[in-house]
Design an enzyme around this catalytic site. Structure first.
Site, PDB file in Angstrom:
ATOM      1  N   GLU A 138       0.968  -1.115   0.045  1.00 43.43           N
ATOM      2  CA  GLU A 138       0.163  -0.097   0.070  1.00 43.43           C
ATOM      3  C   GLU A 138       0.993   1.295   0.136  1.00 43.43           C
ATOM      4  O   GLU A 138       0.503   2.353  -0.732  1.00 43.43           O
ATOM      5  CB  GLU A 138      -0.846  -0.197   1.135  1.00 43.43           C
ATOM      6  CG  GLU A 138      -1.707   1.084   1.421  1.00 43.43           C
ATOM      7  CD  GLU A 138      -2.879   0.960   2.269  1.00 43.43           C
ATOM      8  OE1 GLU A 138      -3.157   0.070   2.813  1.00 43.43           O
ATOM      9  OE2 GLU A 138      -3.310   2.180   2.656  1.00 43.43           O
ATOM     10  N   GLU A 175       3.872  11.401   9.976  1.00 42.22           N
ATOM     11  CA  GLU A 175       4.487  11.451  11.321  1.00 42.22           C
ATOM     12  C   GLU A 175       4.392  10.034  11.838  1.00 42.22           C
ATOM     13  O   GLU A 175       5.429   9.238  12.297  1.00 42.22           O
ATOM     14  CB  GLU A 175       3.432  11.962  12.331  1.00 42.22           C
ATOM     15  CG  GLU A 175       3.379  13.494  12.345  1.00 42.22           C
ATOM     16  CD  GLU A 175       2.812  14.022  11.024  1.00 42.22           C
ATOM     17  OE1 GLU A 175       1.527  13.302  10.645  1.00 42.22           O
ATOM     18  OE2 GLU A 175       3.138  15.178  10.393  1.00 42.22           O
TER      19      GLU A 175
HETATM   20  C1  FAD Z   1      -9.334  10.840   1.177  1.00 42.32           C
HETATM   21  C2  FAD Z   1      -8.820   9.812   2.035  1.00 42.32           C
HETATM   22  C3  FAD Z   1      -8.990   8.526   1.854  1.00 42.32           C
HETATM   23  C4  FAD Z   1      -9.059   7.546   2.830  1.00 42.32           C
HETATM   24  N1  FAD Z   1      -9.120   6.141   2.519  1.00 42.32           N
HETATM   25  C5  FAD Z   1      -9.218   5.376   3.358  1.00 42.32           C
HETATM   26  C6  FAD Z   1      -9.504   4.123   2.999  1.00 42.32           C
HETATM   27  O1  FAD Z   1      -9.855   3.662   2.068  1.00 42.32           O
HETATM   28  N2  FAD Z   1      -9.787   3.134   3.972  1.00 42.32           N
HETATM   29  C7  FAD Z   1      -9.412   3.310   5.406  1.00 42.32           C
HETATM   30  O2  FAD Z   1      -9.273   2.419   6.098  1.00 42.32           O
HETATM   31  N3  FAD Z   1      -8.887   4.741   5.669  1.00 42.32           N
HETATM   32  C8  FAD Z   1      -8.867   5.666   4.667  1.00 42.32           C
HETATM   33  N4  FAD Z   1      -8.346   7.001   5.192  1.00 42.32           N
HETATM   34  C9  FAD Z   1      -8.164   7.285   6.474  1.00 42.32           C
HETATM   35  C10 FAD Z   1      -6.807   7.516   6.703  1.00 42.32           C
HETATM   36  O3  FAD Z   1      -5.825   6.341   6.653  1.00 42.32           O
HETATM   37  C11 FAD Z   1      -6.628   8.226   8.245  1.00 42.32           C
HETATM   38  O4  FAD Z   1      -7.155   9.454   7.962  1.00 42.32           O
HETATM   39  C12 FAD Z   1      -5.029   8.162   8.575  1.00 42.32           C
HETATM   40  O5  FAD Z   1      -4.497   7.060   8.907  1.00 42.32           O
HETATM   41  C13 FAD Z   1      -4.992   9.086   9.862  1.00 42.32           C
HETATM   42  O6  FAD Z   1      -5.920   8.684  10.943  1.00 42.32           O
HETATM   43  P1  FAD Z   1      -6.875   9.813  11.444  1.00 42.32           P
HETATM   44  O7  FAD Z   1      -7.621  10.547  10.353  1.00 42.32           O
HETATM   45  O8  FAD Z   1      -7.627   9.272  12.517  1.00 42.32           O
HETATM   46  O9  FAD Z   1      -5.844  10.766  12.173  1.00 42.32           O
HETATM   47  P2  FAD Z   1      -5.190  10.736  13.727  1.00 42.32           P
HETATM   48  O10 FAD Z   1      -4.958   9.326  13.821  1.00 42.32           O
HETATM   49  O11 FAD Z   1      -6.070  11.182  14.750  1.00 42.32           O
HETATM   50  O12 FAD Z   1      -4.010  11.682  13.655  1.00 42.32           O
HETATM   51  C14 FAD Z   1      -3.949  13.122  13.950  1.00 42.32           C
HETATM   52  C15 FAD Z   1      -2.736  13.767  13.958  1.00 42.32           C
HETATM   53  O13 FAD Z   1      -1.928  13.043  15.087  1.00 42.32           O
HETATM   54  C16 FAD Z   1      -0.878  12.571  14.644  1.00 42.32           C
HETATM   55  N5  FAD Z   1      -0.494  11.316  15.268  1.00 42.32           N
HETATM   56  C17 FAD Z   1      -1.117  10.183  15.666  1.00 42.32           C
HETATM   57  N6  FAD Z   1      -0.529   9.454  16.367  1.00 42.32           N
HETATM   58  C18 FAD Z   1       0.899   9.873  16.423  1.00 42.32           C
HETATM   59  C19 FAD Z   1       1.939   9.299  16.808  1.00 42.32           C
HETATM   60  N7  FAD Z   1       2.026   8.306  17.660  1.00 42.32           N
HETATM   61  N8  FAD Z   1       3.276   9.989  16.876  1.00 42.32           N
HETATM   62  C20 FAD Z   1       2.966  11.409  16.218  1.00 42.32           C
HETATM   63  N9  FAD Z   1       1.619  11.780  15.663  1.00 42.32           N
HETATM   64  C21 FAD Z   1       0.898  11.150  15.773  1.00 42.32           C
HETATM   65  C22 FAD Z   1      -1.120  12.339  13.028  1.00 42.32           C
HETATM   66  O14 FAD Z   1       0.262  12.304  12.293  1.00 42.32           O
HETATM   67  C23 FAD Z   1      -1.779  13.397  12.636  1.00 42.32           C
HETATM   68  O15 FAD Z   1      -1.024  14.717  12.279  1.00 42.32           O
HETATM   69  C24 FAD Z   1      -8.673   7.888   4.342  1.00 42.32           C
HETATM   70  C25 FAD Z   1      -8.556   9.169   4.599  1.00 42.32           C
HETATM   71  C26 FAD Z   1      -8.738  10.152   3.519  1.00 42.32           C
HETATM   72  C27 FAD Z   1      -8.395  11.657   3.869  1.00 42.32           C
END
Ligand code: FAD
Length: 388
Positions: A250, A375
């Site tokens: 991926e 990150e």
């Molecule tokens: C257009 C789009 C398509 C997508 N398609 C899919 C899909 O098909 N299937 C699917 O399952 N998901 C999908 N996603 C989800 C995507 O993989 C997640 O949005 C992403 O993994 C981040 O998770 P979150 O949005 O919950 O952010 P969070 O995990 O809440 O993160 C918020 C912030 O905190 C930071 N952060 C979190 N943990 C840590 C750490 N341990 N250390 C430092 N910084 C940290 C992150 O880097 C980020 O800056 C999609 C997202 C988008 C926007």
């Protein structure tokens, strides 16, 4: 700028024929409609079928499951061509269907699961999606709350997912759910959900700031009963191991997308700066423009060498999670820099939606987020350096 010396001259010639055919397909079947699809917020299902008929989907799936059994380069070539032409919204969903889901079935699925889903996916008759992210669990996947409770020869699934690419169109959802809430990562299992199952429902198509032609949705599961043989590979509690196994591809394919979108941004900029006049000369003649573009081309060439090395490692079955994470980090950040730098050379026109560089710029942003944020990629690379 560089020739990929990991491929033989014969393989490069075959790939060139394949990409020429795809380029013609794009000009005839995608370009005239793409802006309408952006307005509609999704591509039509029929596009997947058309692409399937032409052999553009899941090209490296073995012939036994209806694929061409080609090398991974053919599958990546589709992402390369579409990304370079600026169709990132389409690529976001397409790469889930064609590069992310088939390996789950091939490496982790049962023979019956492969036979059931792969031929339909190759033909574009069944569109695939992956459901990991939840409102309360993105980076921290272990926190997912969707549950799957065994009930006789079925599982009963309750919960929801968010941000799912192909959410509006999908027929198959590879769904992560907890089969044992007390077992942490070992309590996560993956299910192959047929989206006609009662209890499955789709939220509205989410409005995004970019990648407008790709549909992204919330999905809901309410007492959704799936047969026990929908458990991927028939193995409970293996979901995390299966995801960790497949995440490198991926991240590799997002690297392909990022690098080739950066090339596309450079293409449109080279054309523009030679046409646009200011102070009695073309913008391309200013030393700042020349040096900026030389810097961009150099960054892309260096990124491409890293991408080629990772692709070769993948072909040999040796792509490590940390190399895939480093590539995804590098290519997505590179695309962000390149799209922004190139947009600047368009002046005010770069901020106008009708100019292709504006689409490259808005579409680029999410590559630093989906497939694992920058990150998290840094965390994974750091863990490999520091041991934890
Ligand atoms: C257009 C789009 C398509 C997508 N398609 C899919 C899909 O098909 N299937 C699917 O399952 N998901 C999908 N996603 C989800 C995507 O993989 C997640 O949005 C992403 O993994 C981040 O998770 P979150 O949005 O919950 O952010 P969070 O995990 O809440 O993160 C918020 C912030 O905190 C930071 N952060 C979190 N943990 C840590 C750490 N341990 N250390 C430092 N910084 C940290 C992150 O880097 C980020 O800056 C999609 C997202 C988008 C926007």
């Amino acid at each position: 700028m560089l020739t990929n010396h990991f491929l033989s001259a014969e393989a490069r010639a075959e790939l060139a024929l394949f990409t020429d055919a795809l380029d013609r397909f794009c000009a005839a079947e995608i370009e005239p409609h793409y802006r309408d699809w952006e307005k509609a917020g999704q591509v039509p299902r029929a596009l997947f079928q058309q692409m399937g008929e032409q052999g553009f989907l899941c090209a490296d799936v073995p012939e036994a499951y209806g694929g061409a059994g080609a090398s991974v380069d053919f599958s990546f070539a589709v992402v390369e061509v579409l990304s370079r032409r600026g169709y990132a919204g389409l690529v976001g969903g397409l790469q889930v269907h064609t590069d992310i889901i088939p390996p789950y079935l091939l490496h982790c699925g049962t023979e019956a699961q492969r036979q059931h889903w792969l031929p339909k996916m190759v033909r574009g008759e069944a569109i695939a999606a992956i459901g990991m992210t939840e409102p309360g669990a993105g980076s921290d996947l272990k926190a997912l709350r969707t549950t799957a409770r065994r009930d006789g020869d079925h599982y009963v699934i309750n919960g929801s997912k968010i941000f799912i690419s192909n959410g509006q169109n999908c027929d198959l959802l590879v769904l992560a759910a907890k089969t044992d809430a007390s077992a942490g990562a070992k309590g996560v299992s993956l299910f192959l959900v047929d989206t006609t199952t009662p209890g499955f429902s789709r939220g509205k198509n989410l409005e995004k700031i970019g990648q407008h032609a790709g549909d992204t949705s919330e999905l809901f599961f309410e007492d959704m009963r799936v047969p026990a043989d929908a458990l991927l590979g028939g193995m409970e509690g293996q979901g995390f191991v299966q995801m960790m196994r497949e995440l490198p591809r991926e991240r590799l394919v997002i690297g392909v997308q990022g690098l080739h979108a950066a090339k596309g941004a450079l293409d449109v900029t080279l054309k523009y700066v030679q046409e646009r006049q200011a102070f009695g000369q073309s913008v391309g003649q200013f030393q700042n423009t020349r040096f900026t573009l030389a810097g961009v081309a150099t960054e892309i060439a260096a990124g491409e060498a890293f991408l080629n090395a990772c692709t070769e490692a993948y072909r040999r079955g040796e792509l490590t999670p940390e190399a895939a994470s480093a590539l995804k980090l590098h290519a997505s950040e590179l695309l962000g820099r390149v799209a922004d730098t190139c947009l600047q050379l368009f002046g005010g026109y770069g901020y106008m939606a009708e100019y292709p560089i504006a689409r490259f710029w808005t579409d680029a942003r999410v590559l630093r987020i989906y497939g694992g944020t920058s990150e998290i990629m840094k965390e994974l690379v750091a863990r490999s350096l520091l041991g934890r």
